[in-house]
Design a protein around this motif. Sequence first.
Motif, short mmCIF file in Angstrom:
data_model
loop_
_atom_site.label_atom_id
_atom_site.label_comp_id
_atom_site.label_asym_id
_atom_site.label_seq_id
_atom_site.Cartn_x
_atom_site.Cartn_y
_atom_site.Cartn_z
N SER A 7 7.91 -8.54 4.29
CA SER A 7 7.69 -8.51 2.84
C SER A 7 7.40 -7.11 2.32
CB SER A 7 6.52 -9.44 2.47
OG SER A 7 6.79 -10.77 2.85
N SER A 8 7.59 -6.11 3.16
CA SER A 8 7.36 -4.73 2.73
C SER A 8 8.34 -4.36 1.63
CB SER A 8 7.53 -3.79 3.92
OG SER A 8 7.04 -2.51 3.64
N LEU A 9 7.89 -3.50 0.73
CA LEU A 9 8.74 -3.08 -0.37
C LEU A 9 9.80 -2.10 0.14
CD1 LEU A 9 8.43 -3.98 -3.35
CD2 LEU A 9 7.56 -1.70 -3.84
N LEU A 10 10.99 -2.16 -0.44
CA LEU A 10 12.08 -1.26 -0.12
C LEU A 10 12.41 -0.45 -1.36
CD1 LEU A 10 14.45 -3.77 1.75
CD2 LEU A 10 12.59 -2.39 2.72
N VAL A 24 0.83 -1.20 0.00
CA VAL A 24 0.00 0.00 0.00
C VAL A 24 0.87 1.25 0.00
CG1 VAL A 24 -1.91 -1.15 1.15
CG2 VAL A 24 -0.18 -0.01 2.54
N GLU A 25 0.43 2.25 -0.76
CA GLU A 25 1.11 3.54 -0.74
C GLU A 25 0.60 4.31 0.48
OE1 GLU A 25 1.84 7.48 -3.51
OE2 GLU A 25 -0.16 6.69 -3.13
N LYS A 26 1.28 4.09 1.57
CA LYS A 26 0.96 4.76 2.82
C LYS A 26 2.19 5.53 3.29
CE LYS A 26 -0.47 6.13 6.77
NZ LYS A 26 -1.22 7.41 6.82
N ILE A 27 2.05 6.84 3.42
CA ILE A 27 3.16 7.67 3.84
C ILE A 27 3.09 7.82 5.36
CG2 ILE A 27 4.23 9.94 3.64
CD1 ILE A 27 2.94 10.04 0.80
N PRO A 82 13.41 -5.63 -2.20
CA PRO A 82 13.99 -4.47 -2.88
C PRO A 82 13.29 -4.18 -4.21
CG PRO A 82 15.44 -6.37 -3.09
CD PRO A 82 14.34 -6.78 -2.16
N ASP A 83 13.10 -2.90 -4.47
CA ASP A 83 12.50 -2.45 -5.72
C ASP A 83 13.49 -1.57 -6.46
OD1 ASP A 83 10.41 -1.79 -7.70
OD2 ASP A 83 10.47 0.20 -6.75
N ILE A 84 13.63 -1.81 -7.76
CA ILE A 84 14.49 -0.98 -8.60
C ILE A 84 13.58 -0.18 -9.53
CG2 ILE A 84 16.26 -0.96 -10.42
CD1 ILE A 84 16.04 -3.98 -8.22
N TYR A 85 13.65 1.14 -9.41
CA TYR A 85 12.86 1.99 -10.29
C TYR A 85 13.50 2.00 -11.68
CZ TYR A 85 10.29 5.99 -12.11
OH TYR A 85 9.50 6.80 -12.88
N GLY A 124 2.72 -4.86 3.43
CA GLY A 124 3.62 -3.77 3.77
C GLY A 124 3.35 -2.54 2.93
N THR A 125 4.26 -1.60 3.00
CA THR A 125 4.11 -0.35 2.27
C THR A 125 4.96 -0.38 1.00
OG1 THR A 125 6.00 0.82 3.24
CG2 THR A 125 3.94 0.80 4.51
N THR A 126 4.87 0.72 0.24
CA THR A 126 5.69 0.83 -0.97
C THR A 126 7.10 1.31 -0.65
OG1 THR A 126 4.74 3.04 -1.31
CG2 THR A 126 3.75 1.21 -2.52
#
Length: 917
Positions: free
Chosen positions: A584-587, A346-349, A753-756, A364-366
Amino acid sequence: MTPRATYRLQFNKDFGFDDAARIAPYLAQLGVSHIYASPWLKPRAGSSHGYDIVDHRSLNYELGDEAAFNRMVEVLKKNGLRPILDMVPNHMGVGGADNPLWLDVLEWGSESAYAGWFDIDWQPDHSYLRGKLLVPFLGNQYGTELAAGKLSLKFDAEDGSFAIWAYDVHKLPVCPLHYNRILGDAHPDLERLGDAFSHLNDWRPQAGRRARELKSELASLAKSRDDVRDGIASASAQFEGTPGDGESWNRLRELIQDQHWRAAHFRVAADDINYRRFFDINDLAGLRMELADVFDYAHALVFQLMKKGVLDGLRIDHVDGLLNPKQYFQKLRAASADSEPAYLIVEKILARHEHLREDWPVDGTTGYEFANLLLGLLIDPAGEEPFTQIYSDFTGARTNFADMVRDCKLRIMRNEMTSELHVLAREAAGVARQHPATADFTQNVLHRAIREVLACFPVYRIYIDPEGTPSEEDRRYLDWAMKRARANETEIDSSVFDFVHKILSGDLVSQSRSGFSRYAVLRCAMKLHQYSGAVMAKGLEDTAFYRYNRFVALNEVGGDPDQFGISISNFHKANTQRAKRWPSSLLCTSTHDTKRGEDVRARLAVLSEMPAEWAKQVQLWSRILRARRGDIQASAPPDRNDEYFLYQQLVGTWPMELVNGDDLDTDVLEQYRKRLKQSTIKAIREAKVHSSWASPNTAYEDAVLTFIENALDPLNSQSFLTAFLPFVRKLARLGVHNSLVQTVLKLTAPGVPDIYQGSELWDLSMVDPDNRRPVDYDARIQLLGFSNTAPEALLHHWQDGSVKLFTLSHILAFRSRERDLFAKGEYEPLTVTGPQADCVCAFTRRLGDRCAIVAVSLLPARLEAGPGWCETAIATPSCASGRRLKDVLTGAEIVPAETFAAEVMFGKLPVAVLEIS
């Protein structure tokens, strides 16, 4: 399935399904398991981002047809890749002529089957809007545009309908009940159909169906008979006037006046908007996703793709815009219960001390909080005091950031989003009138009290649901806001704040026989919290972050400019908590929404280590550039705050292609200058000090653009460039150190991990749309071919980014070999001793007898200037005792002793990742 690593792809008309299929082998070789796709559902034509969806039931065929989509899915599968899709539940694109739901609402008003799907106030205070929907899409005042002929009546021969078109872009349907006024009585068939249209109310509740039948008959007649076509054209012409002659358009004006919509200048929206928007964007209308029919409609195609095994999961956009996020996530989980559990992020700030709700059934979050955590680790906290002084001396700014955020939120609620608050205050006043004890609380005083409370909220929003029980954490945030609001607004009676507190907490109806409607109180509370998130986003991210320029690296989504660095122990603490709660939250380190690319922030972090040198350079650059203009007093644009921002932007985003040599590539420089100008104008307008999107101050903006042009003119600005280039070269070189540290930590910390897209090489992007530029995948494919080159050799020509690509691919390959270790392994900090202990962050990932040892060196400027490692050492974890270790990056064999010497660990690279060989 939980991803091993994701790669974000931004789809648009220039990068579609076949393009994604083409790079699938490269992404597989890079080492990711999933592509993390921007929205695929049908958006407005030409959309560059996909968030303005107009039809949830269709794919975006600007990306390719169904065959192209299927080809992509097959190629991804062949390469071991699965998609995660960005889902947009909060809003839809409106205006234009391509959203059938919105057009139906415009046509039928509150009688439309979809009228309740959007948050529309059909009975606003303004009498002229009762029963109407405001459509604020005109570029000038309504009367001006009407007289100029910018609004015209047109007949659609395909479906037999009439609509008013604004600029030939915005379709505003005429209610079929009024077709008789257009068709007239000059032609017998048109007169007959016009009469039938005028009696549609007799067909309720099937008036819409009957209207479609009549439209079909009208279309058929128009297609087959010239006399009917001529009759329609003649009848429509009666509504045309002479441009410039306002009186000649009276007949069209009278027709427009009786429709279910009111066309207006876009600036009218701030005061009179009567539908919920995505923030203050008029052409994005909020959806009532809490309604079962809306939920089912919006997710039908997505659920179909999930059941077919096409999608592995969803990224949920802007969850704080939903009335009841928890309920929404529960419905998502229930809907996918028959298949493998979907990966949901979720996109939660989150604010600095805020935690993701553990009762939300998500993974998890983004990852915005992780991006800022990493940045904090790279920043030297000792630089805070001098940086504050430098900013104050250069700009004269003395404002406390928290006070600035409050002021910016108040400004948003008084201007761009005042109409929404007016509606909510009216609802609160309606609740107050339900009981004698609160009946005297007027709408005006409640408006003031609510505005102040929301301006003081320390988080985006709190959560209350129809059960009416906020968490203890929510109560703490609410109590904090109430305390601050009472102190700020001393002229409001305390009892008013008591009442507002009880609404926002739900306490007003916590007991039976309260005298208040439970439904009305809780719905009012939920809508206020929903509004709070939008106010924070606009006030903080889109205003304060562009005004407070002390250290712009900190002005990032999910960041806190008041937090100047974090300790290594706090970094470990955050990772330990994530491993336990949200493994499992995104990094992320870069996204389509980040204000600056990840390597811009990593480079700027070096400045925190050299405040004195930075201050000297800034003063020098300013004197040179101001003197050229004869502006010694610094009174001409840009003002000192914007100028200070510009210098940080310059050193942070200066292209690697321009780092070496004195002969600057003019083509690269020109492209950079254009990008810098665009992002600077956006920053100035977002700050809303000298200019804004609603009222651009072109004189100020042009002066700033000229300032940039003069600074980056290689022929006439030699003195500036001579002073600037040596400093930025040093900063860029040291920034590479931080970038590699950032990369390694993202790939080894607990999480996914996320790679833009494109950031496997240096990401020196500015704010969107700059960060959505096309990616040169051919260059990346070619560089990945050098994967067997020694990384220390790649580090010698760091400008091309191949050392970052090497680091990514090798650690991702390690993660693939040790999937369970990184997915389930514990996180254990390692003790570091010695004089430079605060320059080392080290930890292990452990699962059974398997472990990985990660160590990175921090504060590169200090290390370069200092005496060396001086017996600094890292404790050897028990899992490595007596076992052979190999550096994943350099291949070096390491024999463990009681400690690892830092000078050995970082002999070739500023990072080390050890595996048991």
